[in-house]
Design an enzyme around this catalytic site. Structure first.
Site, PDB file in Angstrom:
ATOM      1  N   SER A   1      32.373  48.173  45.363  1.00 31.54           N
ATOM      2  CA  SER A   1      32.213  48.854  46.658  1.00 31.54           C
ATOM      3  C   SER A   1      33.500  49.473  47.174  1.00 31.54           C
ATOM      4  CB  SER A   1      31.651  47.876  47.700  1.00 31.54           C
ATOM      5  OG  SER A   1      32.502  46.766  47.870  1.00 31.54           O
TER       6      SER A   1
ATOM      7  N   TYR B   1      46.502  32.904  41.753  1.00 32.36           N
ATOM      8  CA  TYR B   1      46.131  34.227  41.237  1.00 32.36           C
ATOM      9  C   TYR B   1      46.657  34.407  39.806  1.00 32.36           C
ATOM     10  CZ  TYR B   1      45.448  39.320  41.262  1.00 32.36           C
ATOM     11  OH  TYR B   1      45.043  40.608  40.970  1.00 32.36           O
ATOM     12  N   CYS B   2      47.937  34.083  39.578  1.00 31.69           N
ATOM     13  CA  CYS B   2      48.501  34.198  38.221  1.00 31.69           C
ATOM     14  C   CYS B   2      47.735  33.313  37.242  1.00 31.69           C
ATOM     15  CB  CYS B   2      49.975  33.793  38.203  1.00 31.69           C
ATOM     16  SG  CYS B   2      51.069  35.020  38.921  1.00 31.69           S
TER      17      CYS B   2
ATOM     18  N   LYS C   1      44.380  34.962  36.411  1.00 30.89           N
ATOM     19  CA  LYS C   1      44.459  36.169  35.572  1.00 30.89           C
ATOM     20  C   LYS C   1      44.951  35.824  34.153  1.00 30.89           C
ATOM     21  CE  LYS C   1      42.967  39.104  38.687  1.00 30.89           C
ATOM     22  NZ  LYS C   1      41.666  39.786  38.528  1.00 30.89           N
TER      23      LYS C   1
HETATM   24  P1  NAP Z   1      39.595  45.114  46.848  1.00 30.73           P
HETATM   25  O1  NAP Z   1      40.041  46.410  47.384  1.00 30.73           O
HETATM   26  O2  NAP Z   1      39.728  43.885  47.695  1.00 30.73           O
HETATM   27  O3  NAP Z   1      38.078  45.227  46.338  1.00 30.73           O
HETATM   28  C1  NAP Z   1      37.502  44.094  45.747  1.00 30.73           C
HETATM   29  C2  NAP Z   1      36.074  44.413  45.386  1.00 30.73           C
HETATM   30  O4  NAP Z   1      35.492  43.209  44.864  1.00 30.73           O
HETATM   31  C3  NAP Z   1      35.246  44.828  46.576  1.00 30.73           C
HETATM   32  O5  NAP Z   1      34.262  45.740  46.183  1.00 30.73           O
HETATM   33  C4  NAP Z   1      34.625  43.509  47.000  1.00 30.73           C
HETATM   34  O6  NAP Z   1      33.438  43.737  47.735  1.00 30.73           O
HETATM   35  C5  NAP Z   1      34.349  42.886  45.639  1.00 30.73           C
HETATM   36  N1  NAP Z   1      34.160  41.448  45.679  1.00 30.73           N
HETATM   37  C6  NAP Z   1      35.016  40.494  46.135  1.00 30.73           C
HETATM   38  N2  NAP Z   1      34.447  39.292  46.053  1.00 30.73           N
HETATM   39  C7  NAP Z   1      33.215  39.497  45.521  1.00 30.73           C
HETATM   40  C8  NAP Z   1      32.145  38.647  45.186  1.00 30.73           C
HETATM   41  N3  NAP Z   1      32.210  37.312  45.388  1.00 30.73           N
HETATM   42  N4  NAP Z   1      31.012  39.186  44.653  1.00 30.73           N
HETATM   43  C9  NAP Z   1      30.924  40.513  44.453  1.00 30.73           C
HETATM   44  N5  NAP Z   1      31.897  41.372  44.743  1.00 30.73           N
HETATM   45  C10 NAP Z   1      33.037  40.861  45.277  1.00 30.73           C
HETATM   46  O7  NAP Z   1      40.374  44.770  45.490  1.00 30.73           O
HETATM   47  P2  NAP Z   1      41.049  45.754  44.419  1.00 30.73           P
HETATM   48  O8  NAP Z   1      42.460  45.894  44.781  1.00 30.73           O
HETATM   49  O9  NAP Z   1      40.224  46.943  44.188  1.00 30.73           O
HETATM   50  O10 NAP Z   1      41.014  44.778  43.134  1.00 30.73           O
HETATM   51  C11 NAP Z   1      39.996  44.867  42.145  1.00 30.73           C
HETATM   52  C12 NAP Z   1      40.414  44.017  40.951  1.00 30.73           C
HETATM   53  O11 NAP Z   1      41.683  44.458  40.465  1.00 30.73           O
HETATM   54  C13 NAP Z   1      40.584  42.533  41.269  1.00 30.73           C
HETATM   55  O12 NAP Z   1      40.140  41.752  40.182  1.00 30.73           O
HETATM   56  C14 NAP Z   1      42.077  42.387  41.443  1.00 30.73           C
HETATM   57  O13 NAP Z   1      42.517  41.075  41.180  1.00 30.73           O
HETATM   58  C15 NAP Z   1      42.568  43.370  40.413  1.00 30.73           C
HETATM   59  N6  NAP Z   1      43.932  43.862  40.646  1.00 30.73           N
HETATM   60  C16 NAP Z   1      44.246  44.510  41.796  1.00 30.73           C
HETATM   61  C17 NAP Z   1      45.552  44.950  41.998  1.00 30.73           C
HETATM   62  C18 NAP Z   1      45.975  45.679  43.237  1.00 30.73           C
HETATM   63  O14 NAP Z   1      47.190  45.798  43.464  1.00 30.73           O
HETATM   64  N7  NAP Z   1      45.058  46.207  44.060  1.00 30.73           N
HETATM   65  C19 NAP Z   1      46.517  44.723  41.004  1.00 30.73           C
HETATM   66  C20 NAP Z   1      46.160  44.055  39.846  1.00 30.73           C
HETATM   67  C21 NAP Z   1      44.851  43.627  39.662  1.00 30.73           C
HETATM   68  P3  NAP Z   1      32.851  42.684  48.793  1.00 30.73           P
HETATM   69  O15 NAP Z   1      34.001  41.839  49.269  1.00 30.73           O
HETATM   70  O16 NAP Z   1      32.269  43.541  49.870  1.00 30.73           O
HETATM   71  O17 NAP Z   1      31.818  41.918  48.022  1.00 30.73           O
END
Ligand code: NAP
Length: 242
Positions: free
Chosen positions: A17, A147-148, A151
């Site tokens: 989303s 978190y670490c 992952k």
């Molecule tokens: P975000 O902006 O917080 O978006 C997270 C997404 O996951 C949202 O769509 C959220 O929607 C969904 N989500 C969370 N809990 C959920 C659940 N229990 N069931 C279904 N959907 C769920 O995060 P993002 O930054 O895009 O991160 C996405 C992925 O990339 C994650 O795995 C994160 O660890 C990884 N990542 C991010 C970064 C960064 O800097 N942004 C860096 C490295 C890795 P709802 O909460 O509405 O369900």
């Protein structure tokens, strides 16, 4: 045919989303895939559904629930799974509550394992699983113990699944991003000390955008990566090379 062509493919993306998941969903849609976008109910998810149009199916459910497993079981087939849903609650190691420990492990690790276990049964003609891990799946960093740990666990799962599922023609890879501008990081990026830390650590001198991650996911899911499995593609601006 372009190697980045997915017009006969069906893709399930969790956490679609917002942020990185949304960019991945739109990128696959643009390349012709049918996109199943999962997240908990929200206006963002509804808006994504309108944007995907007839190429999209919305699953408004929690990735940790039985509901998503039942939905997967009802699919005829699936070609690509992107385990993207994840959370982070940065805090000092000695202050981590059991609730935060359980919540992060539940979505980042347990849900990824369970969804994958059901999804690969639908990949009868081979397939691709891409796990969104993090540079924090390769190194450590302050205030990020859980978190670490989560992952790093998925980096291990990626390799073990890749070995075990290779005979079925299923490739399993990870994409490991650095800090990316998404709703997850929005507040962190407002802190000048944190930005100073990032600038010191990042040779390329900039944070990423969700599309940087989406293009790595499309590559690993594509025919062009047909000999790539068990790999973790760092999209990290050089964070981990020094
Ligand atoms: P975000 O902006 O917080 O978006 C997270 C997404 O996951 C949202 O769509 C959220 O929607 C969904 N989500 C969370 N809990 C959920 C659940 N229990 N069931 C279904 N959907 C769920 O995060 P993002 O930054 O895009 O991160 C996405 C992925 O990339 C994650 O795995 C994160 O660890 C990884 N990542 C991010 C970064 C960064 O800097 N942004 C860096 C490295 C890795 P709802 O909460 O509405 O369900």
């Amino acid at each position: 045919m372009s190697v980045l062509e997915f017009s006969d493919k069906s893709v399930l993306i969790t956490g679609a989303s917002r942020g990185i998941g949304r960019a991945i969903a739109l990128a696959f849609c643009e390349k012709g895939a049918h996109v199943i976008a999962c997240a908990r109910p929200s206006d963002d998810l509804t808006e994504l559904g309108s944007k995907l149009g007839p190429q999209g199916t919305i699953w408004a459910c929690d990735a940790t629930s039985e509901d998503i497993l039942e939905k997967i079981d009802q699919l005829d087939r699936l070609d690509i799974l992107v385990n993207n849903a994840g959370i982070n609650r940065p805090e000092p190691f000695i202050e981590v509550s059991d609730k935060n420990l359980d919540d992060i492990m539940d979505i980042n690790v347990r849900a990824t394992f369970r969804i994958s276990r059901h999804a690969v049964k639908k990949m009868s003609k081979g397939g691709s699983v891409v796990n969104i891990t993090s540079q924090m799946g390769h190194v450590g960093s302050p205030n990020r113990t859980v978190y670490c740990m989560s992952k790093h666990a998925i980096e291990g799962l990626t390799k073990a699944m890749a070995v075990e599922l290779a005979p079925e023609g299923i490739r399993v890879n990870a994409v490991a991003p650095t800090f990316i501008a998404t709703p997850m990081t929005e507040d962190w990026f407002k802190n000048p000390e944190f930005m100073e830390f990032i600038n010191q650590m990042m040779p390329l001198g900039k944070v990423g955008v969700p599309e940087d991650v989406a293009s790595a996911v499309l590559y690993l899911s594509s025919e062009g990566a047909n000999m790539v499995t068990g790999h973790s593609l760092l999209v990290d601006g050089g964070w981990t090379i020094q």
